[in-house]
Design a protein around this motif. Structure first.
Motif, PDB file in Angstrom:
ATOM      1  N   ARG A   1       0.092  13.526  -0.699  1.00 10.50           N
ATOM      2  CA  ARG A   1       0.485  12.656  -1.924  1.00 10.50           C
ATOM      3  C   ARG A   1       0.469  11.030  -1.395  1.00 10.50           C
ATOM      4  NH1 ARG A   1       5.476  13.155  -6.056  1.00 10.50           N
ATOM      5  NH2 ARG A   1       4.917  11.215  -7.184  1.00 10.50           N
ATOM      6  N   VAL A   2      -0.501  10.574  -2.440  1.00  7.60           N
ATOM      7  CA  VAL A   2      -0.766   8.964  -2.172  1.00  7.60           C
ATOM      8  C   VAL A   2      -0.157   8.319  -3.560  1.00  7.60           C
ATOM      9  CG1 VAL A   2      -2.096   7.270  -1.653  1.00  7.60           C
ATOM     10  CG2 VAL A   2      -2.535   9.692  -0.763  1.00  7.60           C
ATOM     11  N   GLY A   3       0.967   7.845  -3.685  1.00  8.03           N
ATOM     12  CA  GLY A   3       1.530   7.263  -4.930  1.00  8.03           C
ATOM     13  C   GLY A   3       1.468   8.144  -5.985  1.00  8.03           C
ATOM     14  N   GLU A   4       0.792   8.051  -7.144  1.00  7.89           N
ATOM     15  CA  GLU A   4       0.933   9.180  -7.923  1.00  7.89           C
ATOM     16  C   GLU A   4      -0.232  10.189  -8.226  1.00  7.89           C
ATOM     17  OE1 GLU A   4       3.847   9.451 -10.111  1.00  7.89           O
ATOM     18  OE2 GLU A   4       4.361   8.053  -8.423  1.00  7.89           O
ATOM     19  N   VAL A   5      -0.797  10.299  -6.851  1.00 10.37           N
ATOM     20  CA  VAL A   5      -1.752  11.255  -7.051  1.00 10.37           C
ATOM     21  C   VAL A   5      -1.650  12.106  -5.669  1.00 10.37           C
ATOM     22  CG1 VAL A   5      -4.565  11.416  -6.453  1.00 10.37           C
ATOM     23  CG2 VAL A   5      -3.549   9.530  -7.766  1.00 10.37           C
ATOM     24  N   PHE A   6      -1.851  13.583  -6.127  1.00 12.89           N
ATOM     25  CA  PHE A   6      -1.962  14.443  -4.986  1.00 12.89           C
ATOM     26  C   PHE A   6      -3.344  14.952  -4.698  1.00 12.89           C
ATOM     27  CE2 PHE A   6       2.318  15.577  -6.783  1.00 12.89           C
ATOM     28  CZ  PHE A   6       2.878  15.715  -5.728  1.00 12.89           C
ATOM     29  N   LEU A   7      -3.818  14.846  -3.197  1.00  9.92           N
ATOM     30  CA  LEU A   7      -4.917  15.144  -2.764  1.00  9.92           C
ATOM     31  C   LEU A   7      -4.926  16.531  -2.346  1.00  9.92           C
ATOM     32  CD1 LEU A   7      -6.085  11.705  -1.332  1.00  9.92           C
ATOM     33  CD2 LEU A   7      -6.778  12.595  -3.412  1.00  9.92           C
ATOM     34  N   LYS A   8      -5.452  17.645  -2.596  1.00  6.99           N
ATOM     35  CA  LYS A   8      -5.651  18.923  -2.147  1.00  6.99           C
ATOM     36  C   LYS A   8      -7.076  18.877  -1.257  1.00  6.99           C
ATOM     37  CE  LYS A   8      -3.443  22.121  -3.840  1.00  6.99           C
ATOM     38  NZ  LYS A   8      -2.974  23.341  -4.516  1.00  6.99           N
ATOM     39  N   VAL A   9      -6.942  19.205  -0.132  1.00  6.07           N
ATOM     40  CA  VAL A   9      -8.064  19.596   0.709  1.00  6.07           C
ATOM     41  C   VAL A   9      -8.343  20.982   1.132  1.00  6.07           C
ATOM     42  CG1 VAL A   9      -9.379  18.987   2.848  1.00  6.07           C
ATOM     43  CG2 VAL A   9      -7.698  17.171   1.760  1.00  6.07           C
ATOM     44  N   ASP A  10      -9.242  21.686   0.678  1.00  8.14           N
ATOM     45  CA  ASP A  10      -9.431  22.950   0.805  1.00  8.14           C
ATOM     46  C   ASP A  10     -10.771  23.349   1.246  1.00  8.14           C
ATOM     47  OD1 ASP A  10      -9.326  25.790   0.718  1.00  8.14           O
ATOM     48  OD2 ASP A  10      -7.857  25.975  -0.450  1.00  8.14           O
ATOM     49  N   ALA A  11     -11.183  23.845   2.278  1.00 10.61           N
ATOM     50  CA  ALA A  11     -12.625  24.160   2.807  1.00 10.61           C
ATOM     51  C   ALA A  11     -13.313  25.545   1.806  1.00 10.61           C
ATOM     52  CB  ALA A  11     -12.962  24.417   4.001  1.00 10.61           C
ATOM     53  N   ASP A  12     -12.303  26.229   1.207  1.00 10.27           N
ATOM     54  CA  ASP A  12     -12.391  27.436   0.488  1.00 10.27           C
ATOM     55  C   ASP A  12     -12.816  26.959  -1.113  1.00 10.27           C
ATOM     56  OD1 ASP A  12     -12.859  29.717  -1.114  1.00 10.27           O
ATOM     57  OD2 ASP A  12     -11.175  30.877  -0.027  1.00 10.27           O
TER      58      ASP A  12
ATOM     59  N   MET B   1       0.893  -1.139   0.137  1.00 12.54           N
ATOM     60  CA  MET B   1      -0.073  -0.102   0.040  1.00 12.54           C
ATOM     61  C   MET B   1       0.827   1.255   0.065  1.00 12.54           C
ATOM     62  SD  MET B   1      -2.919   1.048   2.817  1.00 12.54           S
ATOM     63  CE  MET B   1      -3.601   2.600   2.495  1.00 12.54           C
ATOM     64  N   ASP B   2       0.711   2.136  -0.837  1.00  9.26           N
ATOM     65  CA  ASP B   2       1.429   3.582  -0.833  1.00  9.26           C
ATOM     66  C   ASP B   2       1.249   4.202   0.364  1.00  9.26           C
ATOM     67  OD1 ASP B   2       2.207   3.202  -3.481  1.00  9.26           O
ATOM     68  OD2 ASP B   2       0.261   3.919  -4.130  1.00  9.26           O
ATOM     69  N   GLU B   3       2.311   4.776   0.861  1.00  7.18           N
ATOM     70  CA  GLU B   3       2.341   5.570   2.009  1.00  7.18           C
ATOM     71  C   GLU B   3       1.811   6.874   1.817  1.00  7.18           C
ATOM     72  OE1 GLU B   3       6.368   6.181   3.392  1.00  7.18           O
ATOM     73  OE2 GLU B   3       6.369   4.215   4.111  1.00  7.18           O
ATOM     74  N   VAL B   4       1.272   7.659   2.920  1.00 11.17           N
ATOM     75  CA  VAL B   4       0.415   8.870   2.554  1.00 11.17           C
ATOM     76  C   VAL B   4       1.731  10.278   3.079  1.00 11.17           C
ATOM     77  CG1 VAL B   4      -1.301  10.585   3.373  1.00 11.17           C
ATOM     78  CG2 VAL B   4      -1.861   8.182   2.974  1.00 11.17           C
ATOM     79  N   GLU B   5       2.007  10.897   2.142  1.00 12.23           N
ATOM     80  CA  GLU B   5       3.119  12.009   2.455  1.00 12.23           C
ATOM     81  C   GLU B   5       2.314  13.111   2.629  1.00 12.23           C
ATOM     82  OE1 GLU B   5       6.437  14.407   0.078  1.00 12.23           O
ATOM     83  OE2 GLU B   5       5.572  12.552  -0.794  1.00 12.23           O
TER      84      GLU B   5
END
Length: 248
Positions: free
Chosen positions: A17-28, A1-5
Motif C-alpha cells: 500500500r502506497v498512500g491511497e493505492v494498493f499494488l499487487k505483484v503476482d507472477a501468475d 512522501m507516502d510510506e510503503v506498507e
C-alpha cells in the motif's frame, strides 16, 4: 512522501500500500485475470482498477477500515458484522461466475488432500496426534454435497472494509469463483467465533453451523504447515492452531 506498507508478502505474491493505492505483484497472470474478472461480476463494492502493468495490478484504496485481522482483536459493531453477512449473501445469490474457485473441489479430492496433510502433521510432529485426529473428525461434516454459489474464496476479515455499520468494499478476489457458500462464511469468521451469530443474522438464511465449524477445522489443518513455511505464525493467539484447540 507516502510510506510503503507491506500488506502481505510471500513467495507467490505480494501486496503493498502506497498512500491511497494498493499494488499487487503476482507472477501468475491467470490469477490476476481472475481477480479483475471477478470484481467486475461481483454485486458488492470492490476496489477501482487504476491500471495494470504485468506483473503489477494497481487498485484504489477503499474508504473505511477492515473488521480486523486473524489473530487480532475483533472490531466493528454487531451491526457492522451483520452488514458484512448481508453483503456476503448478496454475493452468494449472484449468477454463477464462469470460473471454479478455491472452494470448488470434489469431496473425494478434498478428503484425500486432508488425510495426506493430517498424516504429515503427525509424522513431522507439527501438531499432536490427538489434536489432528479430533479436528479430522470435526472436518468430516464439511465433506458433503453442496450447491455451487458465487464465492469469494479468500474471505478473511482483513478483506472486508466498513465505515460505521456499512460495508464499503471487499478486496482480495484472486481465488473467487464457483464454490461452497459455507466456506466463505467459515473463512470470514475464522478465529472470531463470537461474531458468527451476527454474520448469520445478516446473511439471513438457514445456515448449518456444524458445517461452518467443520470448515474451520478442515481449513486450519490444511494451512498450518504452509503458513509456517511461508513466514506466518499459525501458533499465534487466536490463529489457526488456537482454532484447532478450541474443538477439543
Amino acid at each position: 512522501m507516502d510510506e510503503v506498507e507491506v500488506v502481505v508478502a510471500h513467495s507467490e505474491r505480494a501486496t503493498l500500500r502506497v498512500g491511497e493505492v494498493f499494488l499487487k505483484v503476482d507472477a501468475d497472470q491467470g490469477r490476476v485475470d481472475a481477480e479483475v474478472e471477478s470484481m467486475s461480476l461481483a454485486p458488492v463494492p470492490t476496489p477501482e482498477v487504476l491500471w495494470r502493468k504485468p506483473p503489477v495490478l494497481a487498485l484504489a484504496a477503499l474508504p473505511g477500515t477492515t473488521l480486523g485481522r486473524l489473530g487480532g482483536p475483533s472490531t466493528g459493531s454487531p451491526m457492522a458484522w451483520a452488514a458484512a453477512g448481508a453483503a456476503i449473501r448478496k454475493l452468494h445469490d449472484a449468477p454463477l461466475p464462469p470460473r471454479p474457485g478455491r472452494a470448488d473441489r470434489s469431496t473425494a479430492a478434498l478428503a484425500a488432500e486432508l488425510d495426506d496433510e493430517c498424516e504429515r502433521l503427525v509424522t513431522n510432529r507439527v501438531l499432536p496426534a490427538d489434536l489432528v485426529t479430533r479436528n479430522r473428525q470435526v472436518a468430516e461434516a464439511a465433506l458433503r454435497l453442496w450447491t455451487p454459489a458465487f464465492t469469494h474464496g479468500d474471505l478473511q476479515i482483513a478483506h472486508v472494509f466498513v465505515d460505521g455499520d456499512e460495508v464499503t468494499g471487499i478486496i482480495g478476489w484472486s481465488e473467487a469463483g464457483r464454490g461452497d457458500a459455507l466456506y466463505d462464511l467459515a473463512t470470514f469468521t475464522l478465529g472470531h467465533e463470537e461474531h458468527l451469530d451476527d454474520v448469520v443474522v445478516g446473511h439471513g438464511t438457514d445456515v448449518d453451523l456444524d458445517v461452518i465449524r467443520a470448515w474451520w477445522s478442515l481449513w486450519s489443518l490444511l494451512v498450518v504447515r504452509w503458513l509456517a513455511e511461508h513466514g506466518f505464525d499459525p501458533f499465534a493467539p487466536r490463529c489457526e492452531v488456537d482454532v484447532l484447540r478450541s474443538r477439543m
